[in-house]
Design an enzyme around this catalytic site. Structure first.
Site, PDB file in Angstrom:
ATOM      1  N   ASP A  82     -36.928   5.602  -3.889  1.00 23.37           N
ATOM      2  CA  ASP A  82     -37.509   4.435  -3.235  1.00 23.37           C
ATOM      3  C   ASP A  82     -37.844   3.329  -4.239  1.00 23.37           C
ATOM      4  OD1 ASP A  82     -39.485   2.714  -1.753  1.00 23.37           O
ATOM      5  OD2 ASP A  82     -39.143   4.224  -0.226  1.00 23.37           O
ATOM      6  N   SER A 137     -39.525  -0.906   3.284  1.00 21.21           N
ATOM      7  CA  SER A 137     -38.989   0.460   3.307  1.00 21.21           C
ATOM      8  C   SER A 137     -38.713   0.965   4.718  1.00 21.21           C
ATOM      9  CB  SER A 137     -39.942   1.419   2.587  1.00 21.21           C
ATOM     10  OG  SER A 137     -39.935   1.181   1.212  1.00 21.21           O
ATOM     11  N   THR A 145     -40.151   5.964   4.528  1.00 19.60           N
ATOM     12  CA  THR A 145     -38.760   6.411   4.379  1.00 19.60           C
ATOM     13  C   THR A 145     -38.501   7.768   5.011  1.00 19.60           C
ATOM     14  OG1 THR A 145     -38.716   5.116   2.334  1.00 19.60           O
ATOM     15  CG2 THR A 145     -36.840   6.541   2.763  1.00 19.60           C
ATOM     16  N   GLU A 157     -36.610  12.345  -0.878  1.00 15.90           N
ATOM     17  CA  GLU A 157     -37.050  11.058  -1.420  1.00 15.90           C
ATOM     18  C   GLU A 157     -37.913  11.225  -2.665  1.00 15.90           C
ATOM     19  OE1 GLU A 157     -39.213   6.924  -0.018  1.00 15.90           O
ATOM     20  OE2 GLU A 157     -40.179   8.818   0.482  1.00 15.90           O
ATOM     21  N   ASP A 184     -41.288   3.604  -6.274  1.00 13.68           N
ATOM     22  CA  ASP A 184     -41.633   2.348  -5.594  1.00 13.68           C
ATOM     23  C   ASP A 184     -43.101   1.985  -5.829  1.00 13.68           C
ATOM     24  OD1 ASP A 184     -41.026   0.267  -3.411  1.00 13.68           O
ATOM     25  OD2 ASP A 184     -42.738   1.330  -2.551  1.00 13.68           O
ATOM     26  N   HIS A 221     -44.540  -1.355  -7.671  1.00 13.52           N
ATOM     27  CA  HIS A 221     -45.513  -2.300  -7.108  1.00 13.52           C
ATOM     28  C   HIS A 221     -46.635  -2.590  -8.110  1.00 13.52           C
ATOM     29  CE1 HIS A 221     -44.189  -3.097  -3.046  1.00 13.52           C
ATOM     30  NE2 HIS A 221     -43.991  -1.804  -2.814  1.00 13.52           N
ATOM     31  N   ASP A 259     -33.343   2.380  -1.603  1.00 10.00           N
ATOM     32  CA  ASP A 259     -33.382   1.591  -0.376  1.00 10.00           C
ATOM     33  C   ASP A 259     -33.512   0.106  -0.654  1.00 10.00           C
ATOM     34  OD1 ASP A 259     -35.914   2.033  -1.410  1.00 10.00           O
ATOM     35  OD2 ASP A 259     -36.879   2.399   0.513  1.00 10.00           O
ATOM     36  N   HIS A 260     -34.034  -0.256  -1.832  1.00  7.02           N
ATOM     37  CA  HIS A 260     -34.200  -1.661  -2.210  1.00  7.02           C
ATOM     38  C   HIS A 260     -34.708  -1.707  -3.640  1.00  7.02           C
ATOM     39  CE1 HIS A 260     -38.492  -0.887  -1.795  1.00  7.02           C
ATOM     40  NE2 HIS A 260     -38.238  -0.378  -0.600  1.00  7.02           N
ATOM     41  N   HIS A 313     -41.100  -6.129  -3.419  1.00  3.09           N
ATOM     42  CA  HIS A 313     -39.690  -5.749  -3.366  1.00  3.09           C
ATOM     43  C   HIS A 313     -38.788  -6.900  -3.792  1.00  3.09           C
ATOM     44  CE1 HIS A 313     -40.546  -2.430  -0.127  1.00  3.09           C
ATOM     45  NE2 HIS A 313     -41.231  -2.257  -1.246  1.00  3.09           N
TER      46      HIS A 313
END
Length: 534
Positions: A43, A83, A151, A271, A276, A280, A318-319, A415
């Site tokens: 993620d 997400s 997710t 995952e 992620d 952040h 995912d990004h 993101h």
């Protein structure tokens, strides 16, 4: 031998040689073997985070061996996805809006993606896990976050908001997924509706585990592992702060071992969630920690797939997140002769991520120097000590300090919208430059079902169907957190609770082949309800 096969074989021999042909042969599905899919999502992982992890490790990653292409990540309403929308795209083949899980979008602003039918808004659409279940495969989901996070929820549930974690938890339990491993115990047994989902899980025949050692010993066909009230620890922190939690690789290995016993094959979602979260926070140590933990899980999947010969493995993010870069304003003029060690050695001093280091911080911050040293910052000036003691956000300041020492840059705490790498292995694995929505289509095709047809069978509009049959319908909200669809005709009474896979006909309970979904306006139920009506 067919003409087409002959040409393929000759081309293989001429262009690739005997080694290449052996590899091509190994990538072909075995006709009589069950087909498995393992999709793995790291993620919020920008490509620079993977590059840094590779330099940090000092050798190639497992991911490097299966690079297969690129993926576009935008959502229905933005060039930068969240997400929930990203998971919905990867799991169902449909772009959607921010926060939506497994539902079609209400707002479509992406050029060329408009849907002219307003009735489609918020309709549930089947995910690849549900499709796999419909063709008899065992299923599993794994995450290092709460298992109810966006997710894993996208691969198992359908709700209008990712924040509905209690609804997500209930749907996951009643989906009857064979193996569920991760965090999020709080959403199972400390709920507003007072339902004890942990008890329900055990009643459904799961082997319940909540420690690493219990997971290693588990031998049931159905396993539910809940290893933390919320998320699991970062891998770098885990040995010191949460040694009773399993690694992502260990969870992946156990899930594969358990699911592969099913004679019809399996589907597994994995995952690496907290890359992620570290991004952040601009915590590069946390990012590297869990990219490497994810890579170890990928190694487990590839090892199995190579032995099995009929397993498709997909790994993707995912990004992007954070806009992390090797190089910053400090290296504007020096980048061409800045050695690798200048980027990596400051990071290798860290013994914990910023989350793990701050667990030891005293309320008066009197031990800030010791905490900073845990995070790899061991040469604080008196000014820096005072600054950290008075900081309004000590987490952010520590992350900024280590990034500066390592010559790294960040553009955002959110993101990012860049294309990402696709990693894949096994028969029929996807290659090339793809939309994220194409991946579930390829998984579904390999496993032998069509997602649109699964959606049609699992998500019938209950009000429309029953009223056509002469029933009077309503939504019963007597229990605030547990709405029930009710249909009556004469002395016949139908009750279908949201988020579960059951219906009651005049008080008699029947089990359905999918969960019922209430999107706040409309109620959707499996077409199987027709079998239980007089």
């Amino acid at each position: 031998m067919s003409k087409k096969l002959l040409i393929t074989t000759l081309a293989c021999m001429l262009l690739l040689g005997s080694v290449g042909c052996a590899e091509m042969k190994a990538q072909q599905p075995k006709p009589e073997s069950p087909r498995n899919v393992i999709i793995m999502v790291m993620d919020g992982t920008s490509s620079s985070a993977v590059t840094l992890a590779r330099w940090y490790k000092g050798r190639d990653l497992a991911l490097d061996q299966i690079l297969a292409g690129g993926v576009r990540t935008y959502s229905a309403q933005s060039a930068i996805t969240d997400s929930a929308a990203a998971a919905t795209a990867l799991a169902t083949g449909n772009k959607t809006d921010e926060h939506y899980i497994g539902l079609l979008p209400s707002i479509i602003t992406t050029p060329g993606k408009q849907d002219e039918n307003p009735k489609h808004a918020l309709m549930p659409v089947a995910n690849v896990l549900e499709g796999a279940k419909q063709v008899g495969k065992a299923t599993g989901i794994i995450a290092t976050s709460e298992i109810q996070h966006a997710t894993p929820a996208g691969f198992s549930t359908h709700v209008p908001s990712r924040k509905q974690q209690e609804d997500i938890a209930e749907q996951q339990v009643y989906q009857e997924i064979d193996v569920v491993l991760g965090g999020g115990a709080v959403h199972l047994n400390k709920r507003k509706d007072q339902e004890n989902l942990q008890k329900v899980i055990k009643e459904k025949g799961y082997q319940w585990v909540d420690t690493r050692s219990e997971l290693q010993k588990a031998n049931g066909k159905k396993i539910w592992g809940s290893f933390a009230e919320e998320s699991l620890a970062y891998e770098l922190d885990r040995p010191a702060t949460k040694p009773s939690e399993p690694t992502l690789a260990e969870m992946t290995s156990k899930a594969i071992q358990t699911l592969s016993k099913d004679e019809d094959g399996f589907f597994l979602f994995v995952e690496g969630s907290k890359i992620d979260w570290a991004a952040h926070n601009n915590d590069i140590v946390g990012m590297i920690s869990d990219v490497l933990a994810f890579d170890e899980a990928v190694k487990e999947a590839i090892t199995f797939a190579k032995k099995d010969g009929n397993t498709m493995v997909i790994a993707v993010t995912d990004h992007g997140n954070s806009g992390v870069s090797l190089g910053n304003m400090q290296t504007t003029k020096s980048y061409a002769h800045t050695p690798v060690d200048n980027f990596i050695q400051p990071l290798k001093k860290a013994k914990r991520t910023v989350e793990g280091a701050l667990e030891d911080l005293k309320e008066d911050r009197s031990n800030i120097k010791q905490v900073a040293k845990q995070y790899g910052i061991d040469e604080l000036t008196n000014h820096e000590v005072r600054m950290l003691r008075n900081s309004r956000n000590v987490r952010a300041d520590l992350c900024a300090m280590i990034a500066q020492k390592a010559n790294l840059g960040f553009t955002t705490g959110g993101h990012t919208g860049e294309d990402v790498f696709l990693y894949a292995y096994g028969p029929s694995h996807p290659t090339g430059y793809l939309e994220n929505t194409e991946l579930p289509e390829k998984m579904a095709e390999f496993m032998g079902f069509h997602l649109e047809k699964v959606s049609q069978s699992l998500f019938m509009n209950a009000k429309e169907h029953f009223e056509k049959q002469g029933y009077v319908t309503k939504m019963d909200h007597a229990q605030k957190y547990n709405p029930v669809f009710v249909a009556t005709k004469g002395d016949l009474s139908i009750e279908i609770p949201a988020n579960k896979n059951i219906m009651m006909v005049n008080g008699k309970t029947h089990k359905l082949n999918g969960i019922s979904v209430y999107n706040g306006t409309d109620f959707f139920v499996s077409e199987q309800v027709k079998e239980f009506l007089p």
